[in-house]
Design a protein around this motif. Structure first.
Motif, PDB file in Angstrom:
ATOM      1  N   THR A  77     -11.446 -46.571-128.444  1.00  0.00           N
ATOM      2  CA  THR A  77     -10.920 -46.569-127.077  1.00  0.00           C
ATOM      3  C   THR A  77     -11.171 -45.235-126.386  1.00  0.00           C
ATOM      4  O   THR A  77     -11.546 -45.186-125.208  1.00  0.00           O
ATOM      5  CB  THR A  77      -9.407 -46.877-127.092  1.00  0.00           C
ATOM      6  OG1 THR A  77      -9.204 -48.108-127.783  1.00  0.00           O
ATOM      7  CG2 THR A  77      -8.860 -46.991-125.693  1.00  0.00           C
ATOM      8  N   ARG A  78     -10.988 -44.147-127.084  1.00  0.00           N
ATOM      9  CA  ARG A  78     -11.178 -42.808-126.509  1.00  0.00           C
ATOM     10  C   ARG A  78     -12.627 -42.624-126.035  1.00  0.00           C
ATOM     11  O   ARG A  78     -12.867 -42.096-124.937  1.00  0.00           O
ATOM     12  CB  ARG A  78     -10.815 -41.742-127.551  1.00  0.00           C
ATOM     13  CG  ARG A  78     -11.057 -40.330-127.102  1.00  0.00           C
ATOM     14  CD  ARG A  78      -9.821 -39.747-126.486  1.00  0.00           C
ATOM     15  NE  ARG A  78     -10.043 -38.338-126.192  1.00  0.00           N
ATOM     16  CZ  ARG A  78      -9.673 -37.780-125.079  1.00  0.00           C
ATOM     17  NH1 ARG A  78      -9.026 -38.469-124.181  1.00  0.00           N
ATOM     18  NH2 ARG A  78      -9.906 -36.518-124.859  1.00  0.00           N
ATOM     19  N   ASN A 133     -14.709 -45.010-125.187  1.00  0.00           N
ATOM     20  CA  ASN A 133     -14.900 -45.870-124.022  1.00  0.00           C
ATOM     21  C   ASN A 133     -14.291 -45.259-122.765  1.00  0.00           C
ATOM     22  O   ASN A 133     -14.842 -45.404-121.672  1.00  0.00           O
ATOM     23  CB  ASN A 133     -14.308 -47.261-124.268  1.00  0.00           C
ATOM     24  CG  ASN A 133     -15.274 -48.146-125.030  1.00  0.00           C
ATOM     25  OD1 ASN A 133     -16.474 -48.102-124.803  1.00  0.00           O
ATOM     26  ND2 ASN A 133     -14.748 -48.947-125.934  1.00  0.00           N
ATOM     27  N   ARG A 134     -13.164 -44.569-122.918  1.00  0.00           N
ATOM     28  CA  ARG A 134     -12.563 -43.894-121.752  1.00  0.00           C
ATOM     29  C   ARG A 134     -13.473 -42.771-121.253  1.00  0.00           C
ATOM     30  O   ARG A 134     -13.611 -42.572-120.049  1.00  0.00           O
ATOM     31  CB  ARG A 134     -11.189 -43.336-122.115  1.00  0.00           C
ATOM     32  CG  ARG A 134     -10.117 -44.372-122.077  1.00  0.00           C
ATOM     33  CD  ARG A 134      -8.730 -43.740-121.994  1.00  0.00           C
ATOM     34  NE  ARG A 134      -7.755 -44.803-122.019  1.00  0.00           N
ATOM     35  CZ  ARG A 134      -7.009 -45.116-123.069  1.00  0.00           C
ATOM     36  NH1 ARG A 134      -7.096 -44.427-124.184  1.00  0.00           N
ATOM     37  NH2 ARG A 134      -6.147 -46.103-122.992  1.00  0.00           N
ATOM     38  N   GLN A 164     -16.357 -44.466-119.492  1.00  0.00           N
ATOM     39  CA  GLN A 164     -15.924 -45.008-118.199  1.00  0.00           C
ATOM     40  C   GLN A 164     -15.729 -43.896-117.177  1.00  0.00           C
ATOM     41  O   GLN A 164     -16.103 -44.035-116.012  1.00  0.00           O
ATOM     42  CB  GLN A 164     -14.640 -45.816-118.362  1.00  0.00           C
ATOM     43  CG  GLN A 164     -14.259 -46.601-117.125  1.00  0.00           C
ATOM     44  CD  GLN A 164     -15.304 -47.625-116.748  1.00  0.00           C
ATOM     45  OE1 GLN A 164     -15.688 -48.455-117.564  1.00  0.00           O
ATOM     46  NE2 GLN A 164     -15.776 -47.577-115.518  1.00  0.00           N
ATOM     47  N   PHE A 165     -15.160 -42.784-117.621  1.00  0.00           N
ATOM     48  CA  PHE A 165     -14.983 -41.633-116.736  1.00  0.00           C
ATOM     49  C   PHE A 165     -16.347 -41.135-116.244  1.00  0.00           C
ATOM     50  O   PHE A 165     -16.534 -40.903-115.040  1.00  0.00           O
ATOM     51  CB  PHE A 165     -14.224 -40.512-117.450  1.00  0.00           C
ATOM     52  CG  PHE A 165     -14.234 -39.217-116.698  1.00  0.00           C
ATOM     53  CD1 PHE A 165     -13.485 -39.066-115.540  1.00  0.00           C
ATOM     54  CD2 PHE A 165     -14.999 -38.139-117.137  1.00  0.00           C
ATOM     55  CE1 PHE A 165     -13.500 -37.874-114.827  1.00  0.00           C
ATOM     56  CE2 PHE A 165     -15.016 -36.951-116.436  1.00  0.00           C
ATOM     57  CZ  PHE A 165     -14.268 -36.818-115.280  1.00  0.00           C
ATOM     58  N   ASP A 218     -17.849 -43.573-113.753  1.00  0.00           N
ATOM     59  CA  ASP A 218     -17.185 -43.548-112.452  1.00  0.00           C
ATOM     60  C   ASP A 218     -17.470 -42.267-111.679  1.00  0.00           C
ATOM     61  O   ASP A 218     -17.548 -42.291-110.446  1.00  0.00           O
ATOM     62  CB  ASP A 218     -15.684 -43.784-112.617  1.00  0.00           C
ATOM     63  CG  ASP A 218     -15.372 -45.249-112.884  1.00  0.00           C
ATOM     64  OD1 ASP A 218     -16.093 -46.113-112.347  1.00  0.00           O
ATOM     65  OD2 ASP A 218     -14.419 -45.535-113.630  1.00  0.00           O
ATOM     66  N   ARG A 269      -9.568 -42.206-113.493  1.00  0.00           N
ATOM     67  CA  ARG A 269     -10.187 -42.232-114.839  1.00  0.00           C
ATOM     68  C   ARG A 269      -9.993 -40.893-115.547  1.00  0.00           C
ATOM     69  O   ARG A 269      -9.828 -40.848-116.763  1.00  0.00           O
ATOM     70  CB  ARG A 269     -11.674 -42.567-114.745  1.00  0.00           C
ATOM     71  CG  ARG A 269     -11.986 -43.941-114.233  1.00  0.00           C
ATOM     72  CD  ARG A 269     -11.511 -45.023-115.140  1.00  0.00           C
ATOM     73  NE  ARG A 269     -11.960 -46.308-114.621  1.00  0.00           N
ATOM     74  CZ  ARG A 269     -11.409 -47.449-114.903  1.00  0.00           C
ATOM     75  NH1 ARG A 269     -10.376 -47.506-115.723  1.00  0.00           N
ATOM     76  NH2 ARG A 269     -11.866 -48.570-114.392  1.00  0.00           N
ATOM     77  N   GLU A 275      -6.513 -40.963-116.790  1.00  0.00           N
ATOM     78  CA  GLU A 275      -6.461 -41.861-117.949  1.00  0.00           C
ATOM     79  C   GLU A 275      -7.004 -41.172-119.196  1.00  0.00           C
ATOM     80  O   GLU A 275      -6.450 -41.311-120.284  1.00  0.00           O
ATOM     81  CB  GLU A 275      -7.283 -43.131-117.688  1.00  0.00           C
ATOM     82  CG  GLU A 275      -6.650 -44.102-116.748  1.00  0.00           C
ATOM     83  CD  GLU A 275      -7.512 -45.328-116.503  1.00  0.00           C
ATOM     84  OE1 GLU A 275      -6.972 -46.303-115.955  1.00  0.00           O
ATOM     85  OE2 GLU A 275      -8.715 -45.320-116.833  1.00  0.00           O
ATOM     86  N   LEU A 276      -8.072 -40.427-119.020  1.00  0.00           N
ATOM     87  CA  LEU A 276      -8.683 -39.718-120.140  1.00  0.00           C
ATOM     88  C   LEU A 276      -7.729 -38.665-120.702  1.00  0.00           C
ATOM     89  O   LEU A 276      -7.580 -38.532-121.917  1.00  0.00           O
ATOM     90  CB  LEU A 276      -9.991 -39.069-119.681  1.00  0.00           C
ATOM     91  CG  LEU A 276     -10.894 -38.458-120.740  1.00  0.00           C
ATOM     92  CD1 LEU A 276     -11.326 -39.514-121.738  1.00  0.00           C
ATOM     93  CD2 LEU A 276     -12.109 -37.842-120.078  1.00  0.00           C
ATOM     94  N   GLY A 306      -4.550 -40.634-122.079  1.00  0.00           N
ATOM     95  CA  GLY A 306      -4.836 -41.593-123.137  1.00  0.00           C
ATOM     96  C   GLY A 306      -4.227 -42.960-122.878  1.00  0.00           C
ATOM     97  O   GLY A 306      -3.941 -43.699-123.814  1.00  0.00           O
ATOM     98  N   ASP A 356      -4.200 -46.501-119.996  1.00  0.00           N
ATOM     99  CA  ASP A 356      -4.797 -47.176-118.852  1.00  0.00           C
ATOM    100  C   ASP A 356      -3.835 -47.132-117.677  1.00  0.00           C
ATOM    101  O   ASP A 356      -2.661 -47.475-117.811  1.00  0.00           O
ATOM    102  CB  ASP A 356      -5.113 -48.640-119.179  1.00  0.00           C
ATOM    103  CG  ASP A 356      -6.280 -48.769-120.145  1.00  0.00           C
ATOM    104  OD1 ASP A 356      -7.098 -47.839-120.196  1.00  0.00           O
ATOM    105  OD2 ASP A 356      -6.373 -49.806-120.826  1.00  0.00           O
TER     106      ASP A 356
END
Length: 193
Positions: free
Chosen positions: A103-104, A106-107, A110-111, A114, A174, A177-178, A181, A183
């Protein structure tokens, strides 16, 4: 902030949808007019010349400059739908490789995506603005209807600016979120668009 951005994106998408609907009607009427014009010049003109001449005098035929209107309208519609796509993370993605990543990671991905999206959308808005000024300065118009081309640029620019603002907002979320940790975008109210 999310509700304001979502409402602005929805409004812009509705405007884009209305423009597309009008363009569909325009195209249908133009095609029907073109077909009727062909029939009136064809067998109706030979069998009933008076009716044919009368109908043609009414102006039955294709809509003049229909392709110019479609060109400008579709450009606006594309930029009108982008804000909603951006705020709802509706862009196409292929996650064959990333689905199995932690997940980390992917974050972080995604950051990065974006942030790149925000930068690209800012550049697009800036270039549209420059293009609009150029078309306005030189007085460029369409061939048949003679409406100023910068109008289409200005309409597209409105969606482009809103998309860029929303993209910066999404990139900021994002980043949070990063750091946290968790959503945020998917948990906020208003996600069900």
């Amino acid at each position: 902030m999310r509700n304001l951005a979502t409402q602005a994106a929805r409004f812009m998408a509705i405007c884009g949808g209305l423009v597309l609907t009008l363009l569909i009607i325009l195209i249908c009427l133009s095609v029907i007019g073109r077909s009727l014009n062909g029939v009136l010049h064809g067998w109706v003109g030979t069998v009933m010349p008076g009716l044919s001449a009368w109908a043609l005098a009414l102006g039955i035929g294709p809509i003049n400059g229909d392709f110019e209107l479609v060109e400008a309208g579709v450009a606006f519609a594309i930029f009108a739908f982008l804000p909603l796509c951006q705020i709802s993370a509706g862009h196409a993605s292929v996650d064959i490789f990333t689905a199995k990543l932690p997940t980390r990671v992917n974050r972080v991905l995604q950051f990065c995506i974006d942030v790149i999206f925000a930068a690209v959308l800012i550049v697009i808005a800036y270039q549209l603005y420059n293009g609009m000024l150029s078309k306005q300065r030189y007085g460029d118009t369409t061939f048949l209807l003679q409406f100023p081309i910068w109008w289409a640029y200005a309409a597209s620019l409105s969606g482009s600016i809103l998309t860029a603002v929303i993209a910066v907002y999404v990139a900021g979320i994002r980043a949070v979120e990063l750091l946290r940790g968790a959503d945020i975008l998917s948990q906020e109210a208003g996600l069900d668009l």
